[in-house]
Write a protein that holds these residues in place. Structure first.
Motif, PDB file in Angstrom:
ATOM      1  N   ILE A  12     -31.287  33.177  -9.378  1.00 35.51           N
ATOM      2  CA  ILE A  12     -30.817  32.018  -8.641  1.00 35.51           C
ATOM      3  C   ILE A  12     -31.320  30.751  -9.328  1.00 35.51           C
ATOM      4  CG2 ILE A  12     -30.668  30.918  -6.369  1.00 35.51           C
ATOM      5  CD1 ILE A  12     -29.690  33.864  -6.444  1.00 35.51           C
ATOM      6  N   ASP A  13     -30.416  29.822  -9.547  1.00 31.25           N
ATOM      7  CA  ASP A  13     -30.766  28.544 -10.180  1.00 31.25           C
ATOM      8  C   ASP A  13     -31.244  27.572  -9.106  1.00 31.25           C
ATOM      9  OD1 ASP A  13     -30.962  26.205 -11.627  1.00 31.25           O
ATOM     10  OD2 ASP A  13     -28.808  25.945 -11.876  1.00 31.25           O
ATOM     11  N   PHE A  14     -32.563  27.401  -9.035  1.00 29.19           N
ATOM     12  CA  PHE A  14     -33.152  26.453  -8.091  1.00 29.19           C
ATOM     13  C   PHE A  14     -33.500  25.141  -8.802  1.00 29.19           C
ATOM     14  CE2 PHE A  14     -34.411  30.354  -5.599  1.00 29.19           C
ATOM     15  CZ  PHE A  14     -33.600  30.066  -4.505  1.00 29.19           C
ATOM     16  N   SER A  15     -32.555  24.632  -9.564  1.00 32.09           N
ATOM     17  CA  SER A  15     -32.770  23.340 -10.229  1.00 32.09           C
ATOM     18  C   SER A  15     -32.883  22.258  -9.159  1.00 32.09           C
ATOM     19  CB  SER A  15     -31.605  23.029 -11.172  1.00 32.09           C
ATOM     20  OG  SER A  15     -30.411  22.852 -10.419  1.00 32.09           O
ATOM     21  N   GLU A  16     -33.401  21.118  -9.522  1.00 32.43           N
ATOM     22  CA  GLU A  16     -33.580  20.028  -8.562  1.00 32.43           C
ATOM     23  C   GLU A  16     -32.248  19.631  -7.920  1.00 32.43           C
ATOM     24  OE1 GLU A  16     -36.347  18.673  -7.193  1.00 32.43           O
ATOM     25  OE2 GLU A  16     -37.268  20.335  -8.270  1.00 32.43           O
ATOM     26  N   ASP A  17     -31.194  19.579  -8.722  1.00 32.44           N
ATOM     27  CA  ASP A  17     -29.877  19.214  -8.198  1.00 32.44           C
ATOM     28  C   ASP A  17     -29.395  20.243  -7.169  1.00 32.44           C
ATOM     29  OD1 ASP A  17     -27.446  17.663  -8.086  1.00 32.44           O
ATOM     30  OD2 ASP A  17     -26.494  19.251  -9.263  1.00 32.44           O
ATOM     31  N   ASN A  18     -29.519  21.522  -7.503  1.00 34.12           N
ATOM     32  CA  ASN A  18     -29.094  22.571  -6.567  1.00 34.12           C
ATOM     33  C   ASN A  18     -29.949  22.561  -5.301  1.00 34.12           C
ATOM     34  OD1 ASN A  18     -27.027  23.400  -8.195  1.00 34.12           O
ATOM     35  ND2 ASN A  18     -28.021  25.265  -8.889  1.00 34.12           N
ATOM     36  N   LYS A  19     -31.251  22.396  -5.455  1.00 31.88           N
ATOM     37  CA  LYS A  19     -32.125  22.348  -4.281  1.00 31.88           C
ATOM     38  C   LYS A  19     -31.756  21.185  -3.365  1.00 31.88           C
ATOM     39  CE  LYS A  19     -36.547  23.199  -4.551  1.00 31.88           C
ATOM     40  NZ  LYS A  19     -37.947  23.249  -4.982  1.00 31.88           N
ATOM     41  N   GLU A  20     -31.432  20.059  -3.965  1.00 31.07           N
ATOM     42  CA  GLU A  20     -31.040  18.890  -3.180  1.00 31.07           C
ATOM     43  C   GLU A  20     -29.734  19.159  -2.422  1.00 31.07           C
ATOM     44  OE1 GLU A  20     -29.529  14.471  -4.261  1.00 31.07           O
ATOM     45  OE2 GLU A  20     -31.444  15.071  -5.173  1.00 31.07           O
ATOM     46  N   GLN A  21     -28.768  19.782  -3.100  1.00 27.30           N
ATOM     47  CA  GLN A  21     -27.498  20.114  -2.446  1.00 27.30           C
ATOM     48  C   GLN A  21     -27.703  21.132  -1.331  1.00 27.30           C
ATOM     49  OE1 GLN A  21     -23.986  20.767  -5.004  1.00 27.30           O
ATOM     50  NE2 GLN A  21     -25.285  20.055  -6.689  1.00 27.30           N
ATOM     51  N   PHE A  22     -28.507  22.176  -1.610  1.00 28.33           N
ATOM     52  CA  PHE A  22     -28.803  23.176  -0.581  1.00 28.33           C
ATOM     53  C   PHE A  22     -29.453  22.514   0.633  1.00 28.33           C
ATOM     54  CE2 PHE A  22     -28.858  26.765  -3.830  1.00 28.33           C
ATOM     55  CZ  PHE A  22     -27.781  27.426  -3.275  1.00 28.33           C
ATOM     56  N   THR A  23     -30.408  21.645   0.385  1.00 26.26           N
ATOM     57  CA  THR A  23     -31.120  20.980   1.478  1.00 26.26           C
ATOM     58  C   THR A  23     -30.167  20.158   2.332  1.00 26.26           C
ATOM     59  OG1 THR A  23     -33.160  20.916   0.175  1.00 26.26           O
ATOM     60  CG2 THR A  23     -32.994  19.384   2.030  1.00 26.26           C
ATOM     61  N   THR A  24     -29.311  19.403   1.700  1.00 25.79           N
ATOM     62  CA  THR A  24     -28.348  18.578   2.431  1.00 25.79           C
ATOM     63  C   THR A  24     -27.406  19.434   3.267  1.00 25.79           C
ATOM     64  OG1 THR A  24     -28.456  16.891   0.706  1.00 25.79           O
ATOM     65  CG2 THR A  24     -26.549  16.829   2.179  1.00 25.79           C
ATOM     66  N   LEU A  25     -26.827  20.451   2.644  1.00 22.92           N
ATOM     67  CA  LEU A  25     -25.872  21.317   3.342  1.00 22.92           C
ATOM     68  C   LEU A  25     -26.529  22.080   4.486  1.00 22.92           C
ATOM     69  CD1 LEU A  25     -23.980  22.724   0.239  1.00 22.92           C
ATOM     70  CD2 LEU A  25     -22.984  21.298   2.036  1.00 22.92           C
ATOM     71  N   LEU A  26     -27.653  22.720   4.202  1.00 18.22           N
ATOM     72  CA  LEU A  26     -28.316  23.540   5.218  1.00 18.22           C
ATOM     73  C   LEU A  26     -28.820  22.699   6.384  1.00 18.22           C
ATOM     74  CD1 LEU A  26     -30.207  25.966   2.832  1.00 18.22           C
ATOM     75  CD2 LEU A  26     -28.326  26.566   4.378  1.00 18.22           C
ATOM     76  N   THR A  27     -29.285  21.501   6.101  1.00 19.95           N
ATOM     77  CA  THR A  27     -29.762  20.620   7.171  1.00 19.95           C
ATOM     78  C   THR A  27     -28.621  20.211   8.088  1.00 19.95           C
ATOM     79  OG1 THR A  27     -31.551  19.808   5.759  1.00 19.95           O
ATOM     80  CG2 THR A  27     -30.967  18.466   7.674  1.00 19.95           C
ATOM     81  N   GLU A  28     -27.480  19.847   7.506  1.00 20.85           N
ATOM     82  CA  GLU A  28     -26.350  19.436   8.341  1.00 20.85           C
ATOM     83  C   GLU A  28     -25.775  20.620   9.124  1.00 20.85           C
ATOM     84  OE1 GLU A  28     -22.212  16.876   8.305  1.00 20.85           O
ATOM     85  OE2 GLU A  28     -23.403  16.971   6.464  1.00 20.85           O
ATOM     86  N   ILE A  29     -25.697  21.787   8.494  1.00 21.49           N
ATOM     87  CA  ILE A  29     -25.235  22.985   9.217  1.00 21.49           C
ATOM     88  C   ILE A  29     -26.178  23.276  10.378  1.00 21.49           C
ATOM     89  CG2 ILE A  29     -24.914  25.488   9.046  1.00 21.49           C
ATOM     90  CD1 ILE A  29     -23.992  24.976   6.097  1.00 21.49           C
ATOM     91  N   HIS A  30     -27.478  23.201  10.119  1.00 20.53           N
ATOM     92  CA  HIS A  30     -28.481  23.417  11.163  1.00 20.53           C
ATOM     93  C   HIS A  30     -28.268  22.459  12.333  1.00 20.53           C
ATOM     94  CE1 HIS A  30     -32.354  22.262  13.013  1.00 20.53           C
ATOM     95  NE2 HIS A  30     -32.470  23.569  13.153  1.00 20.53           N
ATOM     96  N   GLU A  31     -28.059  21.199  12.036  1.00 25.05           N
ATOM     97  CA  GLU A  31     -27.896  20.201  13.091  1.00 25.05           C
ATOM     98  C   GLU A  31     -26.652  20.466  13.944  1.00 25.05           C
ATOM     99  OE1 GLU A  31     -27.981  16.537  10.907  1.00 25.05           O
ATOM    100  OE2 GLU A  31     -30.173  16.606  10.687  1.00 25.05           O
ATOM    101  N   ILE A  32     -25.551  20.841  13.303  1.00 22.68           N
ATOM    102  CA  ILE A  32     -24.330  21.145  14.055  1.00 22.68           C
ATOM    103  C   ILE A  32     -24.550  22.350  14.957  1.00 22.68           C
ATOM    104  CG2 ILE A  32     -21.936  21.974  13.872  1.00 22.68           C
ATOM    105  CD1 ILE A  32     -21.721  20.247  11.305  1.00 22.68           C
TER     106      ILE A  32
END
Length: 116
Positions: A12-32
């Motif tokens: 799994i590529d946990f580059s800074e860019d991917n981690k940032e995208q994962f964080t944004t997506l997962l946080t918004e999904i969590h909130e919904i």
């Protein structure tokens, strides 16, 4: 012999860019999910986010390829929201998340099968 029983490993590529995208997506999904009273599913998304933060490849794989996320009734991908706007937003976010999962190296048939 032919690799039939060989356990497939994923990098799994946990580059800074991917981690940032994962964080944004997962946080918004969590909130919904949280705001729609799907607390168990919201909690599952936070567990996936935790594996991203720790760069835990095995944990990430086991949380993503799971009945809780990709399974049938009660799974995150099968949540139905009454509010059409929230439902459409959640569908968009989940598809974006699953595409990012594949792009990041977890190219698993279970993930591919849940993208629409």
């Amino acid at each position: 012999m032919f690799g039939i029983f060989k356990k497939r490993t994923y990098q799994i590529d946990f580059s800074e860019d991917n981690k940032e995208q994962f964080t944004t997506l997962l946080t918004e999904i969590h909130e919904i999910l949280r705001d729609s009273a799907y607390s168990a599913q919201a909690n599952w998304m936070m567990q996936i986010l935790s594996t991203v933060d720790k760069e835990d490849q095995e944990g990430f794989k086991s949380k993503v390829i799971s009945a809780e996320l990709l399974g049938g009734a009660g799974s995150v991908v099968d949540v139905y929201l009454d509010d059409e706007e929230s439902r459409n937003r959640l569908g968009y976010l989940m598809n974006t998340f699953l595409r990012l999962v594949i792009k990041s190296g977890l190219n698993h048939r279970a993930v591919k099968s849940r993208i629409y």
